[in-house]
Enzyme design. Sequence first.
Site, short mmCIF file in Angstrom:
data_model
loop_
_atom_site.label_atom_id
_atom_site.label_comp_id
_atom_site.label_asym_id
_atom_site.label_seq_id
_atom_site.Cartn_x
_atom_site.Cartn_y
_atom_site.Cartn_z
N ARG A 79 0.81 -1.22 0.00
CA ARG A 79 0.00 0.00 0.00
C ARG A 79 0.84 1.27 0.00
O ARG A 79 0.52 2.21 -0.69
CB ARG A 79 -0.98 -0.02 1.17
CG ARG A 79 -1.99 -1.12 0.99
CD ARG A 79 -3.12 -1.15 1.94
NE ARG A 79 -2.87 -0.64 3.26
CZ ARG A 79 -3.73 -0.71 4.25
NH1 ARG A 79 -4.89 -1.28 4.06
NH2 ARG A 79 -3.44 -0.23 5.43
N GLU A 116 2.86 -4.56 19.36
CA GLU A 116 2.13 -4.88 20.59
C GLU A 116 2.12 -6.39 20.85
O GLU A 116 1.86 -6.83 21.95
CB GLU A 116 0.71 -4.32 20.55
CG GLU A 116 -0.12 -4.75 19.38
CD GLU A 116 0.10 -3.96 18.10
OE1 GLU A 116 -0.69 -4.14 17.17
OE2 GLU A 116 1.07 -3.18 18.01
#
Length: 190
Positions: A79, A116
């Site tokens: 992207r 995370e």
Amino acid sequence: MSVAPSSDDRVARITKAIRVIPDFPKPGILFQDITTLLLDPLAFKDTIDLFVERYKDKDISVVAHGLIFGFAYAGVEARGFIFGPPIALAIGAKFVPMRKPNKLPGPVISEEYSLEYGTDKIEMHVGAVQEGERALVIDDLIATGGTLCAAISLLERVGVKVVECACVIELPELKGRDRLGDKPLFVLVS
């Protein structure tokens, strides 16, 4: 903090062209799908134009693409690569891809960063940038900011000055901007 002016009709067109998909790729995530933006030639052109207008006179020699967020830029690589090359061409800069491990042939340098849920790594070809060059790091989205920080660190390690980071979309609730420290960030849609 810098965000494109909401009074600009182009920003409204870009915002409208981005599709939000709930619970993708997992429950609780509101995925910001830019593929619908790419299907709208005017909104896509507006996106490129807004970035070019901002960076055309900033003496940038490198447009680098950093991977972003955990959903891998199936996106990260794909992207951001959509936005970086046309901006680089328009401002007379080279485009330097930063990719996940083992995607670039030849010698690379790498930077590990925290997610995370673990760690990841981005790589760049050795010699792709030179000490003293001025870079813009661009991506489609900033979430937690980990990959943009890794891209900045990788470039600065080889003596490149990162002028600014730019993203089409910011997810402010994830506080990625805070992780950038004093590095400026420009976004079109927040």
